[in-house]
Design an enzyme around this catalytic site. Structure first.
Site, PDB file in Angstrom:
ATOM      1  N   ASP A  69       0.847  -1.184   0.000  1.00 16.99           N
ATOM      2  CA  ASP A  69       0.000   0.000   0.000  1.00 16.99           C
ATOM      3  C   ASP A  69       0.888   1.240   0.000  1.00 16.99           C
ATOM      4  O   ASP A  69       1.692   1.440   0.908  1.00 16.99           O
ATOM      5  CB  ASP A  69      -0.890  -0.037   1.242  1.00 16.99           C
ATOM      6  N   THR A 102      -3.144   4.997  -3.949  1.00 15.58           N
ATOM      7  CA  THR A 102      -2.080   5.780  -3.330  1.00 15.58           C
ATOM      8  C   THR A 102      -0.740   5.542  -4.011  1.00 15.58           C
ATOM      9  O   THR A 102       0.124   6.411  -3.994  1.00 15.58           O
ATOM     10  CB  THR A 102      -1.947   5.434  -1.845  1.00 15.58           C
ATOM     11  N   THR A 103      -0.560   4.361  -4.590  1.00 13.93           N
ATOM     12  CA  THR A 103       0.682   4.107  -5.305  1.00 13.93           C
ATOM     13  C   THR A 103       0.656   4.813  -6.654  1.00 13.93           C
ATOM     14  O   THR A 103       1.617   5.463  -7.043  1.00 13.93           O
ATOM     15  CB  THR A 103       0.875   2.595  -5.540  1.00 13.93           C
ATOM     16  N   ASP A 400      -8.829  -0.202   2.004  1.00 19.94           N
ATOM     17  CA  ASP A 400      -8.856   0.315   0.637  1.00 19.94           C
ATOM     18  C   ASP A 400     -10.167  -0.045  -0.048  1.00 19.94           C
ATOM     19  O   ASP A 400     -10.812   0.781  -0.679  1.00 19.94           O
ATOM     20  CB  ASP A 400      -7.693  -0.264  -0.186  1.00 19.94           C
TER      21      ASP A 400
END
Lengths: 536, 519
Positions: A69, A102-103, A400
């Protein structure tokens, strides 16, 4: 540092302790910032996509975290550089707002800066590049609106939601069980969602975990799991159809808040005091009993005397339950929280279908599971996993997925994943760039190239030849004007993401574009960095 | 471009002149007076803090060759002062008044001013969006006072800039809540709002009192008495008919649950600034007792809601009847980003506020500076003494603004400047509003393209910069206390005090002039 000298060659000291500060100016400063940001982005690149790899991070006190994550990795990396920190915050704010992607956002920002660097080498002014990026970003988000599809769902038909959550989960450690996990998340979100106001309060979904067991044992408890046990070992382990009383006062004689002192000067008085205290206990238990409660949950503790009395009166009780749990329990069972015994009445009791004390394996750990509550306004996802690291990672993955489901409740538009949306936007930006004259033209082209970094990384991480796969998909998208074609990461034989059921939310994607562009502009705009030298 | 300044307190990324000057920690006494000028400009008009420093620097640069040639500084100062008076007079003549415009039209014009300010900032990509927001917010205020405190700015990390929004009322972050809070209703239509300044908690009424009991039977009565006090307070709150109870002090768990049972929303420990805005917006009056709650002290608004903003939950009071207040909720990618957006909006708000009060604008983009420069250069020919030279130098210095604009935008400054000079020299005056077009790298009529700045900002900037330059010119000797040069002076304050004491000539005057400037 800027220095001035008078006619005798003595330096003017302009800034306090200026010799101990370092300063980078102009294009150097921009390049140094880009360098820092790029190296952060590069770390995350290999974690993107369904075949992304995990990172193992060891904190200074020896705790180990394994995750892919983006937000978690960056947070744990403890980045020192100020520009690097901006990237960390970038991913964090994607996490706060959307919870997923988020990546991707960091990889995109890294790619944007990388391309900006080559434009800088061409001699372009950093601000013009940033402006070009902003124009391109507008085009890209408009394109997202054009290619989005709406998903209709209702409380009964949750299939579309489940599929979107599955896309999120496929890159995680729980990929094997994505169907099961996705269903859990969607059901949890829908249980607490306010569909009319399109609002989901995530505080009402509790994710509780216990080490041991299999991932498959993870389940959704339509009620609450409390990490406590009954106060007396001889109390019944399972209750059905219980009326619950929730108390925020301890089982002990009430104390006035004002300072007080009881003067005891005779034996009689002492006896009277003892009697009064004892009668308090019996009275309290009796009141609970009278109200019809079959289970007492108490925020505070009670001593052995009260415990014994409760046991004697056959009234199961739980003590030291935290404020948050009390609240959730009250929401779920429909009970009102009672601040003192005098106010305990029948209509303040809540109701639960069953309350069970569950033990785990050979350990002595026990938990209370409260299920079958009338008012499903609070749910718990109970996670099991082989070790603590896996457990934590599952929790993060579920977070997530829950966020994705929440976003869909807010706005049910989706685009197709697997890099399909990025490629489509890249094509749209490229087309728009051709219509622009001036320096911005190059900046927009660079933006389009940077967008393709995401599918490129996806292909690379899945072991596909990156350039071949990307160009093949790009060509097909252009020829068929079909924005559903993406990188076939799972090697299923089709590039059509509709068939593969790979979806992402539009708000998530838009957010990525906006945030990445904003951060780029911020970094490009800095032409002067002044800092104390010891930070070097 | 922005500066990134890293100091012990953290990191700031900004291009706001005053902010940068404040953070640079300048110790040189002469340089320090420039900081003061910038800060004074910030306090007085809020914008133009960078231009004032650049102007002052340029005045000095132009003065230097004369000083080196042996001109007495006093004659320079005299001419500079004269030039400033002339420039301000000319500027006032050139200013275009917006006073007689209709309200709607005025708003549109104000928006243009705000957009000009935001142009140079990080948020320039969304300048139209923010300019609208700023104008809406300022026009909500009481026109008599235009109190800045009544515009709340809340920052929530996450989301894009476009997710920022304006609440025509009050918004604040959910306060700390006790168990039972979630059982309260979270949205109301036209609620009644009670604002308190007392604790609603079970507590000792008197801190230093002690109760002595000699009869254990009376024990219960004391406990009951305490409970009765709090229940009595709560019952009065409920009886007042309020749907929302806010307090500056704590609202305990008991009260939270009590209100939850009666479908009332409550929030304790609300910050006083927020609470003050709530009272202004809703018409509620802060109560320090719950006795005699008159319906008149309750406020109301069109709707109340608790809403998720980013990762936080916010309480929003919207559609307030006598809304004399507004709240901007800013969103952005990172902390530094929002901080900078906050500073930018602050500038824009100040500008709009100023423009509302003194509705006179001039053309921006360096146009007015070019015009003043031309005017002064012409005017200087009327003198036959040294003043001619000095006023010309002053006129030349004014050109620094368009020149710097070009440089920063990546254009050829000499080229653009010559074009501008030609336009402004046109005999019929048709070119007087020409300024730098930062989009194409040429020149354009900035008045027509709506690059406007309030006249007051410019007047103040010219006056302040001239004063600062004259002040520095008038110093002929600096006496420095050696203490201030010890690198690790015990504390910044001590070093500063030492400097004001000894090198007091420069600084003392600086402070005095600073005050004089703000007339």
């Amino acid at each position: 540092m800027s220095l001035a000298f008078d006619e005798y060659g003595r330096p003017f000291i302009i800034l306090r302790e200026q010799e101990r500060k370092s300063r980078v100016k102009g294009i150097e400063a921009v390049k140094a910032s880009i360098m820092a940001a790029k190296s952060v982005a590069r770390t995350l690149r290999s974690s993107l996509g369904p075949k992304g790899m995990d990172k193992m991070l060891q904190s200074p006190d020896g705790d180990v975290t394994i995750t892919n994550d983006g937000a978690t990795i960056l947070e744990m990396m403890d980045v020192e550089n100020q520009i690097g920190k901006l990237m960390v915050e970038l991913s964090k704010s994607q996490d706060h707002e959307i919870g997923d992607g988020t990546t991707g956002v960091v990889v995109l920002a890294g790619a944007l800066l990388e391309h900006a660097e080559s434009l800088l080498d061409m001699g372009m002014h950093p601000l013009r590049i940033a402006e070009g990026y902003e124009m391109a970003c507008k085009v890209a988000t408009e394109n997202l609106d054009n290619i989005k599809t709406r998903f209709e769902f209702s409380k009964e038909d949750i299939e579309p939601l489940v599929k979107t959550c599955m896309t999120t989960l496929s890159s995680k450690v729980v990929g094997r069980l994505k169907r099961q996990m996705a269903e859990i998340c969607v059901k949890a979100v829908l249980a607490v969602a306010d569909l009319e106001r399109r609002d989901v309060n995530l505080d009402l979904i509790k994710v509780e975990g216990k080490v041991g067991g299999k991932m498959e044992d993870t389940r959704l408890v339509e009620g609450i799991v409390i990490d406590k046990e009954f106060s007396h070992p001889q109390m019944p382990k399972e209750l059905r159809d219980v009326k619950v009383a929730i108390l925020t006062c301890p089982f002990e004689p009430p104390k006035p808040k004002t300072k007080h002192k009881v003067d005891i000067d005779t034996v009689e008085k002492f006896e009277a005091l003892r009697d009064a205290e004892r009668s308090y206990f019996t009275d309290m238990v009796q009141r609970c009993k009278d109200s019809g409660a079959q289970l007492v949950v108490c925020q505070w503790g009670f001593d052995d005397e009260a415990n014994h009395l409760l046991m004697h009166e056959n009234l199961p009780a739980v003590r030291w339950v935290g404020g948050v749990e009390i609240e959730l329990l009250a929401m779920a069972t429909g009970a009102r929280i009672v601040p003192r015994f005098q106010e305990l009445t029948v209509d303040k009791l809540g109701h639960a279908g069953s309350v069970k004390e569950v033990g785990f394996g050979t350990t002595k750990d026990k938990m209370l599971v409260v299920e079958g509550c009338p008012n499903l306004k609070a749910v718990t996802i109970f996670v099991r996993g082989g070790n603590r690291m896996v457990l934590d990672e599952i929790k993060r993955s579920l977070h997530d997925a829950i966020c994705v489901a929440r976003n869909l409740v807010r706005d049910n538009a989706i685009v197709y994943g697997g890099g399909a949306a990025e490629i489509s936007c890249a094509l749209a930006v490229e087309e728009a760039a051709d219509k622009v004259t001036g320096v911005e033209h190059y900046a927009m082209r660079a933006f389009s190239d940077a967008l393709q970094a995401v599918p490129l990384a996806l292909a690379e991480n899945s072991g596909l030849p990156p350039i071949e796969s990307l160009t093949a998909v790009k060509k097909r998208q252009l020829e068929e004007s079909n924005p559903y074609l993406g990188i076939d990461c799972n090697d299923t034989g089709t590039n059509d993401m509709r068939e593969q059921n790979v979806f992402e939310t539009v708000i998530g994607k838009k957010q990525q574009l906006f945030l990445a562009t904003q951060v780029c502009k911020m970094i490009l705009k800095i032409d002067d960095v002044i800092k104390p030298s010891e930070f070097d | 471009m922005d500066k990134l300044i890293h100091d012990t307190k953290g990191v700031t990324i900004s291009n706001d002149g005053a902010t940068i000057m404040k953070l640079l920690d300048i110790v040189h006494p002469a340089a320090k007076s420039l900081v003061d000028v910038s800060l004074a400009q910030d306090a007085e008009v809020g914008d133009g803090t960078t231009s004032v420093v650049i102007l002052a620097g340029e005045f000095l640069k132009e003065a230097k060759p004369f000083i080196e040639e042996g001109v007495h500084p006093r004659s320079l100062i005299k001419s500079f002062r004269q030039a400033a008076v002339l420039a301000v007079q000319r500027l006032k003549d050139q200013a275009i008044s917006l006073e007689d415009k209709a309200l709607e039209e005025k708003k549109d014009l104000l928006k243009k001013c705000a957009m000009t300010t935001l142009n140079s900032k990080l948020v320039s990509g969304e300048k139209e969006f923010f300019a609208q927001m700023v104008v809406d917010a300022v026009s909500k205020l009481d026109p008599a006072t235009l109190d800045l405190k009544m515009i709340g700015i809340k920052k929530v990390q996450g989301g894009g800039l476009r997710d920022s929004f304006l609440v025509d009322g009050v918004a604040f972050k959910k306060t700390f809540s006790y168990a039972g809070f979630e059982q309260q209703p979270k949205s109301f239509v036209s609620p009644k709002i009670l604002v308190l300044n007392i604790e609603l908690e079970l507590k000792a009424e008197k801190e230093n009192a002690e109760i002595r009991l000699d009869d254990p039977a009376k024990y219960q009565s004391i406990v009951d008495a305490e409970w009765n006090i709090i229940y009595d307070k709560l019952a009065k709150c409920v009886a007042s008919g309020a749907n929302i109870v806010l307090s500056r002090l704590a609202i305990g768990d008991l009260a939270t649950q009590y209100f939850a049972d009666r479908n009332i929303f409550c929030a304790g420990r609300v910050e006083s600034g927020d609470l003050e805005r709530v009272t202004k917006a809703t018409g509620a009056k802060v109560q320090t007792t719950v006795n005699n709650l008159d319906p008149a002290v309750l406020g109301t608004c069109a709707s109340f809601e608790e809403r998720q903003v980013g990762a936080e939950r916010y309480n929003l009071f919207m559609g307030c009847p006598q809304a004399r207040t507004a709240t901007l909720v800013l969103r952005g990618g990172s902390e530094q980003f929002i901080d900078e957006a906050d500073r930018s909006l602050h500038d824009a708000i100040m500008i709009v506020r100023r423009a509302l009060k003194h509705a006179q604008v001039v053309a921006g983009g360096g146009a007015i500076e070019m015009e003043l420069s031309k005017y002064l250069a012409e005017y200087s020919l009327q003198f036959s003494n040294k003043s001619q030279l000095f006023i010309k130098a002053y006129a030349k210095a004014l050109e620094v603004i368009p020149r710097q604009l070009c440089n920063n935008a990546g254009f050829d400054a000499t080229d653009v400047l010559n074009q501008l000079r030609q336009k402004h020299a046109l005999a019929d005056g048709s070119g007087k509003n020409f300024g730098v077009d930062v989009n194409t790298g040429g020149v354009c009529d900035t008045y027509k393209s709506f690059v406007w700045e309030p006249a007051l900002v410019k007047i103040n900037a010219i006056q302040a910069a001239t004063e600062a330059a004259c002040l520095i010119l008038s110093v002929d000797e600096t006496v420095r206390n050696p203490k201030s040069e010890v690198p690790d002076a015990a504390s910044g304050a001590a070093a500063q005090a030492a400097m004001t004491g000894a090198g007091g000539r420069g600084r003392g005057r600086g402070a005095m002039r600073g005050r004089g400037m703000r007339r």
